[in-house]
Enzyme design. Structure first.
Site, PDB file in Angstrom:
ATOM      1  N   HIS A  25      15.584 124.270 166.362  1.00 37.84           N
ATOM      2  CA  HIS A  25      14.446 123.905 165.951  1.00 37.84           C
ATOM      3  C   HIS A  25      13.661 125.313 165.349  1.00 37.84           C
ATOM      4  CE1 HIS A  25      10.077 122.233 165.561  1.00 37.84           C
ATOM      5  NE2 HIS A  25       9.724 123.838 166.118  1.00 37.84           N
ATOM      6  N   GLU A  26      13.979 126.219 166.253  1.00 38.74           N
ATOM      7  CA  GLU A  26      13.362 127.603 165.959  1.00 38.74           C
ATOM      8  C   GLU A  26      14.139 128.276 165.079  1.00 38.74           C
ATOM      9  OE1 GLU A  26      10.759 128.232 167.323  1.00 38.74           O
ATOM     10  OE2 GLU A  26      10.338 126.612 168.600  1.00 38.74           O
ATOM     11  N   HIS A  29      12.888 127.636 161.889  1.00 35.49           N
ATOM     12  CA  HIS A  29      11.682 128.600 161.133  1.00 35.49           C
ATOM     13  C   HIS A  29      12.303 129.703 161.036  1.00 35.49           C
ATOM     14  CE1 HIS A  29       8.794 125.628 162.578  1.00 35.49           C
ATOM     15  NE2 HIS A  29       8.971 125.578 163.871  1.00 35.49           N
TER      16      HIS A  29
END
Length: 444
Positions: A25-26, A29
């Site tokens: 998920h990170e 980003h």
């Protein structure tokens, strides 16, 4: 492996799965942020005390103690205060919460690096960065569910046989023992053995137990060619079913009774075989529908979270029964599910095949990623949806200003929403603690 070790293994797999999901998920980003030139000083899995880290380039990568999330630090997430609208200060003259957060967001911008601040990105680039994590969980959830149902398969009764009845007893459904006078069971007489897999019945291929039952019923008591697989090789046998009185069951599997209370029976072709538990891969055409239902159900559960949480609390207080339909499960509940998945259930169930355990675990991890996806759609800080909403509002303001011939209003000042974000963060912690209590008091 003992049941206890298998149960613990499930919890360990879940913890690792959460860590990997958060890490990806990170990355969703960080990767586009770096591509767009944003300075990224930190990438960490977890919160709290630092356990381990290393530095590569300008970014420090590492792991922290509490695996309840993670973060990637993007320099300049909060823009400078607008001219004429300074941040409020405390009575002693020091910066307030908003001002401190703004200063921290800008402190790692060195002279000449102002263009590397996140707030300088265009609206489309901001949306890509902030939606990257959300979409990563969506894709990961879809892939895990697709592998679970399409490759490993869904749990069910397979055409691999667990028993082959040696005779046609006087009371088949009651499991009456064989007597010398009882005829040999049709499947046993044909040479079919436990562990054989039925490939086709009467020339029609079968892949599920329900399909096999339908073919047996359609074949009647005439001799039927049956293809079985044994030790990797296929062979053809002839099976002649016999007519036997069998108990009639309703849709829920309960025996149907007549007006006098007696159990109803019906004459049906009988072969004398029963299925084994296992997994049945779904056809590719069915997978999108299954995944669509999972996504829709997850989004609905998040959208109705307050209602689901209310019913969960009511169940913990003993007012009502807890239902899995609410979709509200805490960390303890997920850990219990993972333990049961790998151990074969609370009763140990060494008979539960490995494929069923793998499928269940994959579906659990897939559902977890869909929950992360849906949860981060909520348009409130500190969730990703709050930043997405801010970028959308920024684009709308700029479009309106351009259409009216006015100057660019600049980036949206998301710093002023930090008090709301703190309240949301506090509510999330309270909800997590409440669900821990609910999972212990009223386990699913």
């Amino acid at each position: 492996m003992s049941t206890t070790l298998a149960y613990i293994l499930g919890i360990v797999i879940l913890v690792i799965g959460i860590g990997v999901s958060v890490a990806l998920h990170e990355l969703g980003h960080m990767i586009p942020a770096k591509r767009f030139g944003v300075k990224v000083p930190e990438y960490f899995i977890g919160f709290g005390p630092k356990i381990w880290s290393f530095k590569r380039g300008e970014t420090e990568y590492g792991v922290k103690a509490i695996w309840l999330g993670g973060y990637v630090k993007l320099v300049g997430m909060l823009p400078p205060a607008r001219p004429g609208r300074p941040d409020r200060r405390r009575k002693d003259g020091s910066l307030g919460m908003v001002g401190e957060a703004r200063a921290e967001a800008l402190e790692e911008i060195r002279p000449g690096e102002e263009h590397r601040a996140f707030y300088h990105l265009s609206v489309p680039k901001k949306l890509i960065v902030m939606a990257g994590g959300i979409l990563t969980n969506l894709v990961l959830g879809i892939v895990l569910l697709a592998v679970a149902v399409g490759v490993v398969g869904i749990p069910g009764r397979t055409t691999t046989l667990s028993t082959v009845t040696p005779c046609v007893s006087s009371d088949i459904d009651a499991g009456a023992p064989c007597q010398d006078s009882d005829p040999v069971g049709p499947a046993s007489a044909a040479g079919i053995k436990v562990g054989d897999r039925i490939v086709s019945w009467g020339g029609v291929k079968v892949s599920t137990w329900e399909e096999l039952q339908a073919r047996i019923a359609a074949g009647g008591t005439s001799p039927t060619e049956v293809v079985i697989e044994r030790d990797g090789a296929e062979r053809t046998v002839s099976v002649t079913a016999v007519e036997a009185q069998r108990t009639v069951h309703d849709a829920q599997g309960a025996p149907v009774k007549d007006a006098s209370g007696a159990v109803r029976t019906q004459a049906r072709p009988y072969v004398g075989i029963s299925p084994s538990l296992g997994t049945i891969p779904l056809s590719p055409a069915k997978i999108p529908g299954i995944i669509g239902q999972a996504i829709g159900g997850t989004v609905k559960a998040i959208a109705t979270l307050p209602v689901g949480l209310y019913h969960a609390v009511q169940a913990a207080l003993g007012v009502e029964q807890r239902s899995a339909d609410s979709g509200v499960v805490g960390l303890v509940g997920m850990g219990r599910m993972a333990g049961n998945a790998t151990s074969g259930g609370v009763s140990g169930g060494g008979a539960v095949p490995l494929s069923m355990r793998v499928s269940t675990m994959l579906m659990l991890l897939g559902s977890l990623n869909l929950a992360l996806f849906a949860f981060n759609l909520v348009p409130l800080l500190p969730l990703d949806g709050g930043h997405v909403l801010g970028a959308c509002w920024e684009g709308t303001r700029r479009s309106i200003a351009k259409a009216q011939g006015k100057p660019d209003p600049g980036p949206v000042d998301t710093a002023r929403m930090l008090p709301v974000g703190q309240v949301v963060f506090g509510l999330l912690i309270i909800m997590a603690l409440v669900l821990v209590w609910v999972d212990i008091a009223a386990p699913l």
